[in-house]
Design a protein around this motif. Sequence first.
Motif, PDB file in Angstrom:
ATOM      1  N   SER A   6      -6.410   3.544   1.673  1.00 11.12           N
ATOM      2  CA  SER A   6      -7.195   4.756   1.890  1.00 11.12           C
ATOM      3  C   SER A   6      -6.798   5.447   3.189  1.00 11.12           C
ATOM      4  O   SER A   6      -6.683   6.683   3.252  1.00 11.12           O
ATOM      5  CB  SER A   6      -8.688   4.410   1.910  1.00 11.12           C
ATOM      6  OG  SER A   6      -9.469   5.539   2.202  1.00 11.12           O
ATOM      7  N   ARG A  38     -13.527   3.189  -3.639  1.00 13.29           N
ATOM      8  CA  ARG A  38     -13.395   4.174  -4.723  1.00 13.29           C
ATOM      9  C   ARG A  38     -14.397   5.305  -4.543  1.00 13.29           C
ATOM     10  O   ARG A  38     -14.084   6.474  -4.740  1.00 13.29           O
ATOM     11  CB  ARG A  38     -13.602   3.483  -6.069  1.00 13.29           C
ATOM     12  CG  ARG A  38     -13.205   4.316  -7.283  1.00 13.29           C
ATOM     13  CD  ARG A  38     -13.108   3.446  -8.507  1.00 13.29           C
ATOM     14  NE  ARG A  38     -14.369   2.779  -8.783  1.00 13.29           N
ATOM     15  CZ  ARG A  38     -14.488   1.586  -9.346  1.00 13.29           C
ATOM     16  NH1 ARG A  38     -13.400   0.899  -9.659  1.00 13.29           N
ATOM     17  NH2 ARG A  38     -15.665   1.054  -9.583  1.00 13.29           N
ATOM     18  N   TRP A  97      -7.115  -2.170  -0.071  1.00 15.99           N
ATOM     19  CA  TRP A  97      -7.523  -0.830  -0.460  1.00 15.99           C
ATOM     20  C   TRP A  97      -8.040  -0.010   0.723  1.00 15.99           C
ATOM     21  O   TRP A  97      -7.917   1.214   0.736  1.00 15.99           O
ATOM     22  CB  TRP A  97      -8.562  -0.886  -1.580  1.00 15.99           C
ATOM     23  CG  TRP A  97      -7.975  -1.404  -2.864  1.00 15.99           C
ATOM     24  CD1 TRP A  97      -8.203  -2.601  -3.450  1.00 15.99           C
ATOM     25  CD2 TRP A  97      -7.020  -0.717  -3.692  1.00 15.99           C
ATOM     26  NE1 TRP A  97      -7.454  -2.728  -4.598  1.00 15.99           N
ATOM     27  CE2 TRP A  97      -6.726  -1.589  -4.775  1.00 15.99           C
ATOM     28  CE3 TRP A  97      -6.388   0.524  -3.627  1.00 15.99           C
ATOM     29  CZ2 TRP A  97      -5.828  -1.229  -5.778  1.00 15.99           C
ATOM     30  CZ3 TRP A  97      -5.496   0.865  -4.613  1.00 15.99           C
ATOM     31  CH2 TRP A  97      -5.221  -0.004  -5.683  1.00 15.99           C
ATOM     32  N   ILE A 157      -9.769  -0.769  -7.832  1.00 14.24           N
ATOM     33  CA  ILE A 157     -10.055  -0.452  -6.430  1.00 14.24           C
ATOM     34  C   ILE A 157     -11.473  -0.905  -6.091  1.00 14.24           C
ATOM     35  O   ILE A 157     -12.386  -0.790  -6.908  1.00 14.24           O
ATOM     36  CB  ILE A 157      -9.925   1.065  -6.176  1.00 14.24           C
ATOM     37  CG1 ILE A 157      -8.496   1.525  -6.457  1.00 14.24           C
ATOM     38  CG2 ILE A 157     -10.302   1.417  -4.737  1.00 14.24           C
ATOM     39  CD1 ILE A 157      -8.291   3.014  -6.305  1.00 14.24           C
ATOM     40  N   ASP A 177      -1.439  -4.520  -7.761  1.00 10.22           N
ATOM     41  CA  ASP A 177      -2.859  -4.342  -7.467  1.00 10.22           C
ATOM     42  C   ASP A 177      -3.437  -5.522  -6.695  1.00 10.22           C
ATOM     43  O   ASP A 177      -4.262  -5.357  -5.809  1.00 10.22           O
ATOM     44  CB  ASP A 177      -3.654  -4.180  -8.778  1.00 10.22           C
ATOM     45  CG  ASP A 177      -3.385  -2.830  -9.432  1.00 10.22           C
ATOM     46  OD1 ASP A 177      -3.020  -1.896  -8.709  1.00 10.22           O
ATOM     47  OD2 ASP A 177      -3.549  -2.735 -10.652  1.00 10.22           O
ATOM     48  N   GLU A 209       0.833  -1.209   0.000  1.00  2.58           N
ATOM     49  CA  GLU A 209       0.000   0.000   0.000  1.00  2.58           C
ATOM     50  C   GLU A 209       0.868   1.260   0.000  1.00  2.58           C
ATOM     51  O   GLU A 209       0.600   2.220  -0.734  1.00  2.58           O
ATOM     52  CB  GLU A 209      -0.931   0.006   1.217  1.00  2.58           C
ATOM     53  CG  GLU A 209      -1.999  -1.082   1.207  1.00  2.58           C
ATOM     54  CD  GLU A 209      -1.478  -2.452   1.612  1.00  2.58           C
ATOM     55  OE1 GLU A 209      -2.158  -3.454   1.336  1.00  2.58           O
ATOM     56  OE2 GLU A 209      -0.375  -2.515   2.215  1.00  2.58           O
TER      57      GLU A 209
END
Length: 383
Positions: free
Chosen positions: A47, A77, A43, A72, A38, A15
């Motif tokens: 964030s 997202r 995710w 994402i 990815d 990340e």
Amino acid sequence: MRRQRSSRIASVCPELRLLLASLESGPKGPLGNDDSLDQRIDWSRFSKLLARHRVLVAVCAQLQASDHWRVIDPAIRSELTQARNRITLTQMKAVAELLAVASRFEQEEIPYLSLKGPIVSQLIYGDPVKREFNDLDLLVRERDLARAVNLLGGFGFEILDKPLWDLILSGNARPPSLYHIHLRKGTVLIELHWKLSRNEALMPFTDDQLWASRRQVQISGRSVAIPGARELLAYLDIHGSSHCWNRLKWLWDSHQLSQATTEPYPCEASRIRSRLAGRFWRSESGDDTHPEPPRSVSSWRERFCIEQILAEEGYPGRATNMARRSLFVCSLYASLRQKTGYVLQLLLWPNAYEKVTLPPWLRGLYFILGPALWLRERVLLRR
């Protein structure tokens, strides 16, 4: 030949690796695609890192220009998009206030300098709201402070530090660690400085040199006064070092501005920044801004800053960590006299002046009240 990233950074979580790569590609163009990366990204954690390092707007812009955005999680997202829009809107309001205030300062012949915030964003990205900021930092000369406060009051800004402002107006001695007051208008917060920092002794230039370096940057077709390139870089390096480079936003700002700054001031904070940035990113030329021997920066300081940067919870609030942070900043001072002055500033905690008013002949007690009130807040936070 371009320098490779160090093995220390290659070992960080995927990340953070994506965050670093996104920043590095920021001024240069869209990210390349790396499907293997990815697949390993959490995710939600990503964030949180964006918010923790205050780089959500800039990184999201890069991700949206690449295929990373489509992989994402849709819920994340959506959260990122909403956060980006909210931050951008708030910062657009702040920029509008900055332009209005700057214009009025010029009309009233109040010399000022805009520091950090939208002016750094404009210099790096060509966009005043792409770099996240919480407030507008404005510097005026101390003799113009009352006029500046009155002018801001006419714009609807209210003083938040009323006890401290009353102390200033009284003409009595003020704590040496006091260098700014806060004013607010709705969501827009201004830090009005009459000194650059409580660590002003670390600045490698004089006040006269700072004001003589004054230049203009164009934001939305309007001129805003800012420090010269060398002075701004040194100030940002000292600001970042005073926070042990806890946020990558600060390190990235200085790293980018250093690429466009010729003959930067030789100060310890800048040397530390150069070495730290070299562990996360590469310079345009592949060379350090300050190529001094390794002994010029103590290894414990570099390790400590990296520890602060990699801490996912933000500022580790333990008393031991706060003491280590203070020791780091103290180590930046060259002489014993400067180090002693810094320690005394820590004891003269400004909030003591807000909570307890003492007559001049008893103000030595602030050296005791400062630490006592700080410890009291630490205890209350733990409950």
